[in-house]
Design a protein around this motif. Structure first.
Motif, PDB file in Angstrom:
ATOM      1  N   LEU A  16      59.020  44.083  52.618  1.00  0.00           N
ATOM      2  CA  LEU A  16      58.597  42.886  53.352  1.00  0.00           C
ATOM      3  C   LEU A  16      57.106  42.886  53.650  1.00  0.00           C
ATOM      4  CD1 LEU A  16      61.488  42.651  55.976  1.00  0.00           C
ATOM      5  CD2 LEU A  16      61.273  41.412  53.814  1.00  0.00           C
ATOM      6  N   HIS A  17      56.601  41.705  53.908  1.00  0.00           N
ATOM      7  CA  HIS A  17      55.223  41.553  54.373  1.00  0.00           C
ATOM      8  C   HIS A  17      55.118  42.260  55.728  1.00  0.00           C
ATOM      9  CE1 HIS A  17      51.691  39.611  56.128  1.00  0.00           C
ATOM     10  NE2 HIS A  17      51.317  39.387  54.868  1.00  0.00           N
ATOM     11  N   LYS A  19      53.820  41.539  58.579  1.00  0.00           N
ATOM     12  CA  LYS A  19      54.137  40.714  59.757  1.00  0.00           C
ATOM     13  C   LYS A  19      55.642  40.533  59.908  1.00  0.00           C
ATOM     14  CE  LYS A  19      49.928  37.980  60.151  1.00  0.00           C
ATOM     15  NZ  LYS A  19      49.364  36.625  60.173  1.00  0.00           N
ATOM     16  N   ASP A  20      56.318  40.275  58.790  1.00  0.00           N
ATOM     17  CA  ASP A  20      57.772  40.120  58.838  1.00  0.00           C
ATOM     18  C   ASP A  20      58.435  41.438  59.238  1.00  0.00           C
ATOM     19  OD1 ASP A  20      57.582  37.466  58.013  1.00  0.00           O
ATOM     20  OD2 ASP A  20      57.704  38.013  55.891  1.00  0.00           O
ATOM     21  N   ARG A  21      57.918  42.516  58.719  1.00  0.00           N
ATOM     22  CA  ARG A  21      58.460  43.838  59.051  1.00  0.00           C
ATOM     23  C   ARG A  21      58.308  44.115  60.539  1.00  0.00           C
ATOM     24  NH1 ARG A  21      55.246  48.218  56.392  1.00  0.00           N
ATOM     25  NH2 ARG A  21      55.798  46.998  54.585  1.00  0.00           N
TER      26      ARG A  21
END
Length: 149
Positions: A16-17, A19-21
């Motif tokens: 994941l990116h 930020k998403d992580r």
């Protein structure tokens, strides 16, 4: 969560990116986050080196896919070219149901050595490793040395 589940979660989170992580990790209990952070740190370099392995890890539906095994005569001649530990690993990873066929064709001492190795190996291999070993077995079976033996 099981150790296997933690590893899979870390592999997924590593894809994941950032930020998403971070957002997903913020939703979890603190005890899980610290364990996942260390696992993610281990997985991230693998993502760059072998991204297909991570995809294979996350795709459970291929775990039960049986490996294609060469014809018995090719299987026997190919495995004969390997030392006992490697022959046992190839059998265990790619063709455990063919073990007795091969062992019956071996000299007694070799069969005993391979059988001993088979008993010390795990019951199942990771799907990506099993596929890699099946591909190598197929490649070795196509080589002239295997067909001439």
């Amino acid at each position: 969560m099981s150790a296997s589940g933690m590893r899979k979660a870390a592999a997924y989170l590593a894809t994941l990116h950032p930020k998403d992580r971070r957002w997903l990790l913020a939703q979890l209990p603190t005890s899980c986050v610290s364990a996942l952070d260390s696992l993610i740190a281990e997985v991230e370099p693998l993502m760059k080196a072998a991204p297909d392995m991570i995809v294979d890890l996350l795709n459970d539906h291929e775990a039960g896919k049986p490996a294609e095994v060469p014809a018995p005569d090719l299987l026997i001649s190919t495995l004969n070219a390997l030392d006992e530990p490697w022959a046992a690993r190839i059998i265990a990873a790619t063709a455990p149901d063919h073990a007795e066929i091969y062992l019956a064709a071996c000299f007694r001492q070799r069969a005993m050595g391979i059988r001993s190795e088979l008993h010390s190996l795990p019951a199942t291999f990771p799907p990506a490793l099993a596929r890699c070993m099946a591909d190598e077995l197929a490649t070795m079976a196509r080589e002239p040395e295997a067909t001439a033996a």
